[in-house]
Design a protein around this motif. Structure first.
Motif, PDB file in Angstrom:
ATOM      1  N   ASP A   1      -9.406  -4.945  -4.540  1.00  0.00           N
ATOM      2  CA  ASP A   1     -10.473  -3.572  -4.860  1.00  0.00           C
ATOM      3  C   ASP A   1      -9.802  -2.557  -4.727  1.00  0.00           C
ATOM      4  O   ASP A   1      -9.235  -2.215  -4.626  1.00  0.00           O
ATOM      5  CB  ASP A   1     -11.620  -4.581  -4.697  1.00  0.00           C
ATOM      6  N   GLU A   2     -11.046  -2.163  -4.182  1.00  0.00           N
ATOM      7  CA  GLU A   2     -10.928  -0.439  -3.779  1.00  0.00           C
ATOM      8  C   GLU A   2     -10.774  -0.520  -2.511  1.00  0.00           C
ATOM      9  O   GLU A   2      -9.370   0.963  -2.709  1.00  0.00           O
ATOM     10  CB  GLU A   2     -12.713   0.229  -4.305  1.00  0.00           C
ATOM     11  N   GLY A   3     -10.820  -0.766  -1.503  1.00  0.00           N
ATOM     12  CA  GLY A   3     -10.350  -0.848  -0.573  1.00  0.00           C
ATOM     13  C   GLY A   3      -8.929  -1.580  -0.036  1.00  0.00           C
ATOM     14  O   GLY A   3      -8.575  -0.886  -0.121  1.00  0.00           O
ATOM     15  N   SER A   4      -8.662  -2.329  -1.412  1.00  0.00           N
ATOM     16  CA  SER A   4      -6.529  -2.714  -1.479  1.00  0.00           C
ATOM     17  C   SER A   4      -6.071  -1.742  -2.071  1.00  0.00           C
ATOM     18  O   SER A   4      -5.144  -1.379  -1.369  1.00  0.00           O
ATOM     19  CB  SER A   4      -6.680  -3.269  -2.076  1.00  0.00           C
ATOM     20  N   GLU A   5      -6.692  -0.738  -2.385  1.00  0.00           N
ATOM     21  CA  GLU A   5      -5.873   0.577  -2.888  1.00  0.00           C
ATOM     22  C   GLU A   5      -5.679   1.603  -2.357  1.00  0.00           C
ATOM     23  O   GLU A   5      -4.509   2.040  -2.333  1.00  0.00           O
ATOM     24  CB  GLU A   5      -6.979   0.795  -4.799  1.00  0.00           C
ATOM     25  N   ALA A   6      -6.647   1.281  -0.951  1.00  0.00           N
ATOM     26  CA  ALA A   6      -6.629   2.095   0.101  1.00  0.00           C
ATOM     27  C   ALA A   6      -6.044   2.279   0.902  1.00  0.00           C
ATOM     28  O   ALA A   6      -5.054   2.714   1.264  1.00  0.00           O
ATOM     29  CB  ALA A   6      -7.754   2.787   0.623  1.00  0.00           C
ATOM     30  N   LEU A   7      -5.865   0.738   1.347  1.00  0.00           N
ATOM     31  CA  LEU A   7      -4.276   0.331   1.956  1.00  0.00           C
ATOM     32  C   LEU A   7      -3.595   0.549   1.203  1.00  0.00           C
ATOM     33  O   LEU A   7      -2.426   0.726   1.643  1.00  0.00           O
ATOM     34  CB  LEU A   7      -4.528  -1.218   1.832  1.00  0.00           C
ATOM     35  N   ARG A   8      -3.025   0.465   0.156  1.00  0.00           N
ATOM     36  CA  ARG A   8      -1.877   0.484  -0.844  1.00  0.00           C
ATOM     37  C   ARG A   8      -1.647   1.762  -0.296  1.00  0.00           C
ATOM     38  O   ARG A   8      -0.201   2.293  -0.384  1.00  0.00           O
ATOM     39  CB  ARG A   8      -1.950   0.263  -1.999  1.00  0.00           C
ATOM     40  N   ALA A   9      -2.132   2.430  -0.581  1.00  0.00           N
ATOM     41  CA  ALA A   9      -2.135   3.994  -0.896  1.00  0.00           C
ATOM     42  C   ALA A   9      -1.365   3.950   0.709  1.00  0.00           C
ATOM     43  O   ALA A   9      -0.557   4.651   1.095  1.00  0.00           O
ATOM     44  CB  ALA A   9      -2.990   4.795  -0.936  1.00  0.00           C
ATOM     45  N   GLU A  10      -1.698   3.547   2.252  1.00  0.00           N
ATOM     46  CA  GLU A  10      -1.757   4.605   3.308  1.00  0.00           C
ATOM     47  C   GLU A  10      -0.591   3.206   3.214  1.00  0.00           C
ATOM     48  O   GLU A  10       0.936   3.858   3.665  1.00  0.00           O
ATOM     49  CB  GLU A  10      -3.012   2.814   3.832  1.00  0.00           C
ATOM     50  N   LEU A  11      -0.160   2.098   2.662  1.00  0.00           N
ATOM     51  CA  LEU A  11       1.238   1.867   2.962  1.00  0.00           C
ATOM     52  C   LEU A  11       2.376   2.486   2.408  1.00  0.00           C
ATOM     53  O   LEU A  11       3.414   2.419   2.804  1.00  0.00           O
ATOM     54  CB  LEU A  11       1.164   0.006   2.111  1.00  0.00           C
ATOM     55  N   ASP A  12       2.150   2.568   1.215  1.00  0.00           N
ATOM     56  CA  ASP A  12       3.102   3.968   0.778  1.00  0.00           C
ATOM     57  C   ASP A  12       3.801   4.998   1.573  1.00  0.00           C
ATOM     58  O   ASP A  12       4.950   5.575   1.681  1.00  0.00           O
ATOM     59  CB  ASP A  12       2.826   4.656  -1.028  1.00  0.00           C
ATOM     60  N   LYS A  13       2.664   5.472   2.056  1.00  0.00           N
ATOM     61  CA  LYS A  13       3.261   6.836   3.368  1.00  0.00           C
ATOM     62  C   LYS A  13       3.304   5.935   4.139  1.00  0.00           C
ATOM     63  O   LYS A  13       4.851   6.682   5.035  1.00  0.00           O
ATOM     64  CB  LYS A  13       1.234   7.175   3.446  1.00  0.00           C
ATOM     65  N   LEU A  14       3.266   4.558   5.002  1.00  0.00           N
ATOM     66  CA  LEU A  14       4.069   4.431   5.591  1.00  0.00           C
ATOM     67  C   LEU A  14       5.417   4.084   5.540  1.00  0.00           C
ATOM     68  O   LEU A  14       6.809   4.360   6.587  1.00  0.00           O
ATOM     69  CB  LEU A  14       3.760   2.625   6.351  1.00  0.00           C
ATOM     70  N   GLU A  15       6.064   3.362   4.257  1.00  0.00           N
ATOM     71  CA  GLU A  15       7.508   2.972   3.540  1.00  0.00           C
ATOM     72  C   GLU A  15       7.488   4.591   3.596  1.00  0.00           C
ATOM     73  O   GLU A  15       8.966   4.311   4.466  1.00  0.00           O
ATOM     74  CB  GLU A  15       6.746   2.498   2.176  1.00  0.00           C
ATOM     75  N   ILE A  16       6.937   5.933   3.203  1.00  0.00           N
ATOM     76  CA  ILE A  16       8.283   6.707   3.558  1.00  0.00           C
ATOM     77  C   ILE A  16       8.183   6.995   4.609  1.00  0.00           C
ATOM     78  O   ILE A  16       9.566   7.584   5.314  1.00  0.00           O
ATOM     79  CB  ILE A  16       7.109   7.728   2.649  1.00  0.00           C
ATOM     80  N   THR A  17       7.422   6.924   5.511  1.00  0.00           N
ATOM     81  CA  THR A  17       8.271   7.218   7.030  1.00  0.00           C
ATOM     82  C   THR A  17       8.849   6.994   7.626  1.00  0.00           C
ATOM     83  O   THR A  17       9.526   7.079   8.345  1.00  0.00           O
ATOM     84  CB  THR A  17       6.595   7.519   7.705  1.00  0.00           C
ATOM     85  N   ALA A  18       8.340   5.366   7.643  1.00  0.00           N
ATOM     86  CA  ALA A  18      10.284   4.342   7.861  1.00  0.00           C
ATOM     87  C   ALA A  18      11.082   4.841   6.906  1.00  0.00           C
ATOM     88  O   ALA A  18      12.039   3.844   7.661  1.00  0.00           O
ATOM     89  CB  ALA A  18       8.939   3.094   8.154  1.00  0.00           C
ATOM     90  N   GLY A  19      11.310   5.506   5.931  1.00  0.00           N
ATOM     91  CA  GLY A  19      12.434   5.047   5.537  1.00  0.00           C
ATOM     92  C   GLY A  19      12.500   4.417   4.822  1.00  0.00           C
ATOM     93  O   GLY A  19      13.599   3.365   4.872  1.00  0.00           O
ATOM     94  N   LEU A  20      11.299   3.377   4.657  1.00  0.00           N
ATOM     95  CA  LEU A  20      12.010   2.048   3.614  1.00  0.00           C
ATOM     96  C   LEU A  20      11.623   2.337   2.032  1.00  0.00           C
ATOM     97  O   LEU A  20      12.172   1.159   1.831  1.00  0.00           O
ATOM     98  CB  LEU A  20      10.639   1.157   4.244  1.00  0.00           C
ATOM     99  N   THR A  21      12.051   3.263   1.727  1.00  0.00           N
ATOM    100  CA  THR A  21      11.285   3.476  -0.069  1.00  0.00           C
ATOM    101  C   THR A  21      12.510   4.683  -0.153  1.00  0.00           C
ATOM    102  O   THR A  21      12.778   5.808   0.104  1.00  0.00           O
ATOM    103  CB  THR A  21      10.111   3.687  -0.177  1.00  0.00           C
ATOM    104  N   ASP A  22      12.935   4.206  -1.677  1.00  0.00           N
ATOM    105  CA  ASP A  22      13.916   5.744  -2.095  1.00  0.00           C
ATOM    106  C   ASP A  22      12.589   6.727  -2.104  1.00  0.00           C
ATOM    107  O   ASP A  22      11.675   6.433  -2.577  1.00  0.00           O
ATOM    108  CB  ASP A  22      14.600   5.074  -3.329  1.00  0.00           C
ATOM    109  N   VAL A  23      12.798   8.063  -1.821  1.00  0.00           N
ATOM    110  CA  VAL A  23      12.391   9.480  -2.187  1.00  0.00           C
ATOM    111  C   VAL A  23      12.394  10.234  -3.394  1.00  0.00           C
ATOM    112  O   VAL A  23      13.843  10.214  -3.244  1.00  0.00           O
ATOM    113  CB  VAL A  23      11.211   9.255  -0.856  1.00  0.00           C
ATOM    114  N   GLU A  24      11.869  11.038  -3.692  1.00  0.00           N
ATOM    115  CA  GLU A  24      12.403  11.604  -4.565  1.00  0.00           C
ATOM    116  C   GLU A  24      11.177  13.353  -4.150  1.00  0.00           C
ATOM    117  O   GLU A  24      10.227  13.046  -4.311  1.00  0.00           O
ATOM    118  CB  GLU A  24      12.700  11.662  -6.022  1.00  0.00           C
ATOM    119  N   GLY A  25      11.718  14.519  -4.837  1.00  0.00           N
ATOM    120  CA  GLY A  25      10.737  15.223  -4.679  1.00  0.00           C
ATOM    121  C   GLY A  25      12.196  16.714  -4.515  1.00  0.00           C
ATOM    122  O   GLY A  25      12.791  17.146  -3.936  1.00  0.00           O
TER     123      GLY A  25
END
Length: 252
Positions: free
Chosen positions: A87-111
């Motif tokens: 649900d909506e709460g899970s979407e917020a959790l997913r957004a937080e997980l995305d940020k944590l992945e970037i911070t931890a370097g666990l995913t490719d990033v571009e920009g």
């Protein structure tokens, strides 16, 4: 006549003794050389065996770490799927997980961001110390710290994603990053506001000016799109652990 014969006989015997002594010396020297060569060969073989064993151990560790990374990535993908199907709460959790992945370097990033290329100096050596004209770990760290201070959200050095636990240190004539050795030129990618990052490293009396005094070439180029790969390794915590609510410092 008899006296002459005795003299000739004595001289002949003396010559035979000298020849035998020389031959004996040469044989002893040859045997000594054979023994030394055999000992050297044995020592070399022992060192090669030791190095081979160390190499095999490192390869086993590498394979084990690769399996661990694959397992963790699979678990992470599972958590992402579970968050996306909620649900909506899970979407917020997913957004937080995305940020944590970037911070931890666990995913490719571009920009957008900047590319910084550093090359050893080609200037004439006037100090007598060649090391003064080579790029060292503190030079790279000066650039990296300026980029971080200017708001860089992701940084890589020669393709290695830099984390809080990443080491950048000199090992002889090369620099070790995340356990891997690299030689100049050194290429740094930094994702963030291109203008801010560019101005941070090229400002007057900044890091580029300091390095240029030694003839070290530093080329800074803004870019609309950079790709920084994820961290290709594992981070293990042996001493640090999370603190649960209500847990007092030092409490078991």
């Amino acid at each position: 006549m008899r006296m002459n014969e005795k003299k000739r006989r004595s001289k002949g015997e003396l010559a035979v003794v000298v020849v035998c002594a020389i031959v004996g010396f040469l044989l002893a020297a040859q045997l000594r050389g054979v023994k030394l060569t055999g000992a050297a060969d044995a020592a070399t073989a022992s060192r090669l065996e030791t190095l081979q064993n160390l190499y095999n151990e490192l390869m086993d560790q590498k394979d084990g770490l690769a399996d661990q990374v694959e397992q963790l990535q699979s678990e992470l993908a599972l958590y992402r799927d579970q968050a996306a199907s909620g649900d909506e709460g899970s979407e917020a959790l997913r957004a937080e997980l995305d940020k944590l992945e970037i911070t931890a370097g666990l995913t490719d990033v571009e920009g957008p961001g900047v590319t910084v290329i550093l090359e050893d100096s080609s200037s004439t050596n006037v100090t007598g110390d060649e090391a003064d004209y080579l790029i060292h770990d503190n030079d790279l760290l000066s650039v990296i710290n300026e980029l971080r201070s200017a708001g860089a959200e992701a940084i890589s050095l020669n393709g290695e994603r830099l984390l809080a636990t990443s080491e950048v240190r000199c090992t002889g004539a090369v620099v070790t990053v995340n356990g891997r050795r690299y030689a100049a030129p050194y290429v740094i990618f930094a994702i963030g506001d291109p203008d801010t990052l560019y101005n941070a490293v090229t400002m007057r009396n900044g890091v580029v000016d300091v390095l240029s005094q030694w003839g070290i070439t530093v080329k800074v180029t803004p870019s609309d799109l950079l790709l920084i790969p994820k961290y290709n390794g594992t981070v293990e915590y042996q001493y640090a652990h999370t603190v649960t609510p209500g847990e007092e410092e030092g409490e078991e």
